[in-house]
Design a protein around this motif. Structure first.
Motif, mmCIF file in Angstrom:
data_model
loop_
_atom_site.group_PDB
_atom_site.id
_atom_site.type_symbol
_atom_site.label_atom_id
_atom_site.label_comp_id
_atom_site.label_asym_id
_atom_site.label_seq_id
_atom_site.Cartn_x
_atom_site.Cartn_y
_atom_site.Cartn_z
ATOM 1 N N GLN A 1 56.212 -39.065 -8.161
ATOM 2 C CA GLN A 1 56.755 -40.414 -8.061
ATOM 3 C C GLN A 1 58.142 -40.440 -8.679
ATOM 4 O O GLN A 1 58.349 -39.930 -9.781
ATOM 5 C CB GLN A 1 55.847 -41.418 -8.770
ATOM 6 N N SER A 2 59.109 -40.974 -7.958
ATOM 7 C CA SER A 2 60.469 -41.101 -8.485
ATOM 8 C C SER A 2 60.990 -42.500 -8.189
ATOM 9 O O SER A 2 60.429 -43.229 -7.360
ATOM 10 C CB SER A 2 61.395 -40.032 -7.901
ATOM 11 N N ILE A 3 62.073 -42.853 -8.875
ATOM 12 C CA ILE A 3 62.556 -44.229 -8.840
ATOM 13 C C ILE A 3 63.986 -44.285 -8.315
ATOM 14 O O ILE A 3 64.830 -43.469 -8.690
ATOM 15 C CB ILE A 3 62.532 -44.845 -10.256
ATOM 16 N N PHE A 4 64.269 -45.262 -7.460
ATOM 17 C CA PHE A 4 65.637 -45.526 -7.030
ATOM 18 C C PHE A 4 66.259 -46.579 -7.947
ATOM 19 O O PHE A 4 65.605 -47.548 -8.339
ATOM 20 C CB PHE A 4 65.683 -45.995 -5.584
ATOM 21 N N ALA A 5 67.521 -46.353 -8.281
ATOM 22 C CA ALA A 5 68.224 -47.261 -9.184
ATOM 23 C C ALA A 5 69.539 -47.697 -8.559
ATOM 24 O O ALA A 5 70.051 -47.049 -7.637
ATOM 25 C CB ALA A 5 68.477 -46.572 -10.523
ATOM 26 N N ARG A 6 70.082 -48.765 -9.085
ATOM 27 C CA ARG A 6 71.409 -49.206 -8.677
ATOM 28 C C ARG A 6 72.417 -48.743 -9.723
ATOM 29 O O ARG A 6 72.286 -49.036 -10.912
ATOM 30 C CB ARG A 6 71.452 -50.727 -8.537
ATOM 31 N N LYS A 7 73.415 -48.002 -9.256
ATOM 32 C CA LYS A 7 74.493 -47.517 -10.110
ATOM 33 C C LYS A 7 75.678 -48.443 -9.856
ATOM 34 O O LYS A 7 76.304 -48.409 -8.791
ATOM 35 C CB LYS A 7 74.830 -46.061 -9.737
ATOM 36 N N ASN A 8 75.994 -49.283 -10.808
ATOM 37 C CA ASN A 8 76.954 -50.370 -10.599
ATOM 38 C C ASN A 8 78.376 -49.960 -10.957
ATOM 39 O O ASN A 8 78.649 -49.544 -12.082
ATOM 40 C CB ASN A 8 76.551 -51.573 -11.450
ATOM 41 N N TYR A 9 79.256 -50.068 -9.997
ATOM 42 C CA TYR A 9 80.685 -49.917 -10.267
ATOM 43 C C TYR A 9 81.466 -50.501 -9.101
ATOM 44 O O TYR A 9 80.939 -50.637 -7.991
ATOM 45 C CB TYR A 9 81.081 -48.455 -10.516
ATOM 46 N N SER B 1 70.965 -44.828 -6.061
ATOM 47 C CA SER B 1 70.839 -43.444 -6.517
ATOM 48 C C SER B 1 69.523 -43.298 -7.269
ATOM 49 O O SER B 1 68.653 -44.179 -7.195
ATOM 50 C CB SER B 1 72.042 -43.094 -7.412
ATOM 51 N N GLN B 2 69.351 -42.199 -7.965
ATOM 52 C CA GLN B 2 68.199 -42.008 -8.843
ATOM 53 C C GLN B 2 68.739 -41.625 -10.212
ATOM 54 O O GLN B 2 69.712 -40.874 -10.314
ATOM 55 C CB GLN B 2 67.267 -40.916 -8.312
ATOM 56 N N TYR B 3 68.106 -42.117 -11.248
ATOM 57 C CA TYR B 3 68.630 -41.860 -12.590
ATOM 58 C C TYR B 3 67.554 -41.262 -13.493
ATOM 59 O O TYR B 3 67.496 -40.059 -13.700
ATOM 60 C CB TYR B 3 69.212 -43.147 -13.167
ATOM 61 N N GLU B 4 66.677 -42.082 -14.026
ATOM 62 C CA GLU B 4 65.726 -41.593 -15.030
ATOM 63 C C GLU B 4 64.692 -40.629 -14.451
ATOM 64 O O GLU B 4 64.316 -39.650 -15.097
ATOM 65 C CB GLU B 4 65.026 -42.777 -15.699
ATOM 66 N N ILE B 5 64.219 -40.897 -13.249
ATOM 67 C CA ILE B 5 63.176 -40.038 -12.662
ATOM 68 C C ILE B 5 63.663 -39.553 -11.290
ATOM 69 O O ILE B 5 63.498 -40.240 -10.286
ATOM 70 C CB ILE B 5 61.838 -40.791 -12.507
ATOM 71 N N PRO B 6 64.286 -38.371 -11.232
ATOM 72 C CA PRO B 6 64.773 -37.840 -9.947
ATOM 73 C C PRO B 6 63.640 -37.182 -9.153
ATOM 74 O O PRO B 6 62.604 -36.817 -9.712
ATOM 75 C CB PRO B 6 65.802 -36.797 -10.376
ATOM 76 N N HIS C 1 68.832 -35.199 -7.090
ATOM 77 C CA HIS C 1 68.349 -36.548 -6.785
ATOM 78 C C HIS C 1 68.954 -37.073 -5.489
ATOM 79 O O HIS C 1 70.057 -36.692 -5.092
ATOM 80 C CB HIS C 1 68.626 -37.512 -7.944
ATOM 81 N N LEU C 2 68.225 -37.952 -4.854
ATOM 82 C CA LEU C 2 68.667 -38.588 -3.620
ATOM 83 C C LEU C 2 69.570 -39.768 -3.928
ATOM 84 O O LEU C 2 69.343 -40.504 -4.890
ATOM 85 C CB LEU C 2 67.458 -39.069 -2.816
ATOM 86 N N GLU C 3 70.585 -39.950 -3.104
ATOM 87 C CA GLU C 3 71.446 -41.116 -3.225
ATOM 88 C C GLU C 3 72.190 -41.327 -1.920
ATOM 89 O O GLU C 3 72.104 -40.503 -0.987
ATOM 90 C CB GLU C 3 72.422 -40.964 -4.389
ATOM 91 N N GLU C 4 72.922 -42.419 -1.859
ATOM 92 C CA GLU C 4 73.727 -42.711 -0.671
ATOM 93 C C GLU C 4 75.202 -42.466 -0.975
ATOM 94 O O GLU C 4 75.644 -42.575 -2.117
ATOM 95 C CB GLU C 4 73.524 -44.159 -0.226
#
Length: 483
Positions: A81-89, A101-106, A130-133
């Protein structure tokens, strides 16, 4: 496996690499938009890619499967199990104001990549993948001094692969990047096209005195060629050492490399993770990967490079280094195996592939699929070396003709009159004449001077105009000198 290198001006170099691998899906990470390269600007950006109100992202299953494939290939843990996160900038080519993106749990945790520097084996440990866009692209040319924004690339699926700070030189960094590039192409998870941005590396570089804590790192962004990577890292190392030696302190920063000047320059101060205000994306549930899914992906994977290399060592008796070199790509491995089976000379085939074949391909910037000497032809050529028909130097002349104009190996040997003589009677007669004419060299050899033997061999080869089989000359000459 080695991970050390010589100090540079008394400093140890510490490098970590972050690589953005564009995954080979036809649609984007969270929408059905096309990922095809080269479309007219802003024709492949959907409302989901732009995060317009009311839209919801949906994870691309194909991107997840490619991440699983990579994790299995590098011996990593694939997170159940992994988590998608929002990386704000904020940046003009990021219309959402955040990146998924993924941060704490890739999705991929740990693992490692092995490679050679010269004939020394190295291993770089991975922290994560980790997966990201991807973001869009800012266009600065042909806009009358203005900047255009192309959002076609926004939302394209990436796998960001992060190493531990295990790399100790620019050479190691380049060889690691080449090995990683070869692996993702081998796995068919990325097309590897660096010119189109499918494989982009960021190098985190710092220096320290041996035994000291890690120095402050500067991140060189968007290195899309192995040549530029080495140049950029080498410049950055010298720049940091010069600054420290002059009493300055390195400040954490993001820098760009200018290939025209060969220099790096600071673009902005480097952010830390807390600056991005990561938080779980409320529109995306946790990514759950069942063991059955992992096992299915594993069953569908191709033979891995290291597995093929081990098989070539056991089946064909290749040294570990040779086996690694001929399994750089699937095509190289297939070429080797076809030529080795046809000729029965695996070591000779490997030598020629690492030598003349690679040299020609590199000189003309060709892939193996464009080689002008196929596996069957190389097999015939090395077969003629093995059976004593031609010497290795003569074989290079044949190879030159094959590369330039093609043709039949035996016909070229005949045309160039390259057959070597294996007539022991004729060779013995010539050796008798050489020994009679070079009594001083004979006496020197019998007095223990080994160089005199080579001089006699040289005289014999000269007398036969280079056509005598050198191994036959050596064997018969030793017998005559021992008599």
């Amino acid at each position: 496996m080695a991970t050390t290198s010589k100090l540079i001006r008394g400093y140890e170099v510490v490098i970590g690499i972050e690589t953005h691998v564009q995954l080979s899906t036809k649609s984007k990470a969270f929408s059905g938009s096309s990922t095809q390269f080269g479309a007219e600007p802003n024709t492949q950006a959907s409302p989901v890619d732009l995060a317009l109100p009311g839209t919801l992202p949906v994870m691309n299953k194909g991107a997840v499967e490619r991440a699983i494939r990579f994790g299995l290939a590098v011996g990593a843990k694939v997170a159940p199990q992994s988590i998608f996160a929002r990386k704000n900038y904020f940046y003009p080519d990021l219309p959402k104001g955040y990146q998924i993106s993924q941060y704490e749990i890739p999705v991929v945790q740990g693992g490692g990549v092995e490679f050679y520097v010269g004939d020394t084996k190295h291993k770089v440990n991975l922290t994560r993948a980790h997966l990201e866009e991807d973001a869009g692209k800012s266009l600065h040319e042909d806009y009358a001094g203005q900047t255009g924004i192309d959002l076609n690339r926004a939302g394209t699926p990436l796998l960001e692969i992060v190493t531990e700070p295990d790399i100790r030189s620019s050479v190691e960094a380049v060889e690691y990047a080449k090995a990683l590039h070869a692996l993702v192409v081998w796995l068919d998870i990325c097309d590897g096209n660096m010119q189109e941005g499918s494989f982009r590396c960021d190098a985190n570089v710092s220096v320290r005195k041996p035994g000291a804590d890690f120095g402050t790192r500067r991140e060189i962004k968007n290195l899309n060629s192995f040549k530029f990577m080495q140049q950029a890292i080498d410049f950055e190392i010298q720049w940091q050492i010069d600054l420290i030696e002059d009493g300055g302190e390195v400040q954490q920063a993001t820098v760009l490399f200018n290939p025209d000047t060969g220099e790096t320059r600071a673009m902005r101060t480097k952010e830390d993770a807390h600056d991005y205000r990561y938080f779980p994306d409320p529109d995306l549930p946790p990514l759950v990967i069942a063991l059955e899914w992992v096992e299915r992906v594993k069953a569908e994977m191709p033979e891995l490079p290291r597995v093929m290399a081990e098989r070539f060592q056991s089946a064909y008796g290749l040294p570990a280094y040779d086996a690694s070199m001929v399994t750089q790509t699937k095509a190289f491995g297939a070429y080797f195996e076809a030529a080795a089976k046809a000729s029965g000379q695996p070591k000779l085939v490997a030598n020629w592939m690492m030598g003349e074949v690679s040299r020609r391909l590199n000189a003309e910037d060709l892939g193996l699929d464009a080689s002008k000497v196929d596996a069957a032809t190389l097999a015939r050529l090395v077969g003629r070396i093995a059976d004593g028909t031609i010497a290795n130097n003569s074989a290079k002349k044949v190879f030159d003709v094959l590369w330039a104009e093609g043709g039949d190996v035996d016909a070229i040997i005949e045309r160039l009159d390259l057959k070597q003589s294996n007539d022991t009677g004729e060779i013995e007669r010539i050796l008798d004449e050489v020994l009679a004419a070079n009594t001083k060299s004979v006496e020197e050899f019998r007095a223990g001077k080994e160089k005199a033997f080579n001089a006699l061999v040289g005289q014999a080869m000269k007398a036969t105009k280079g056509k005598a089989n050198p191994s036959v000359v050596n064997e018969l000459l030793k017998k005559k000198l021992a008599g």
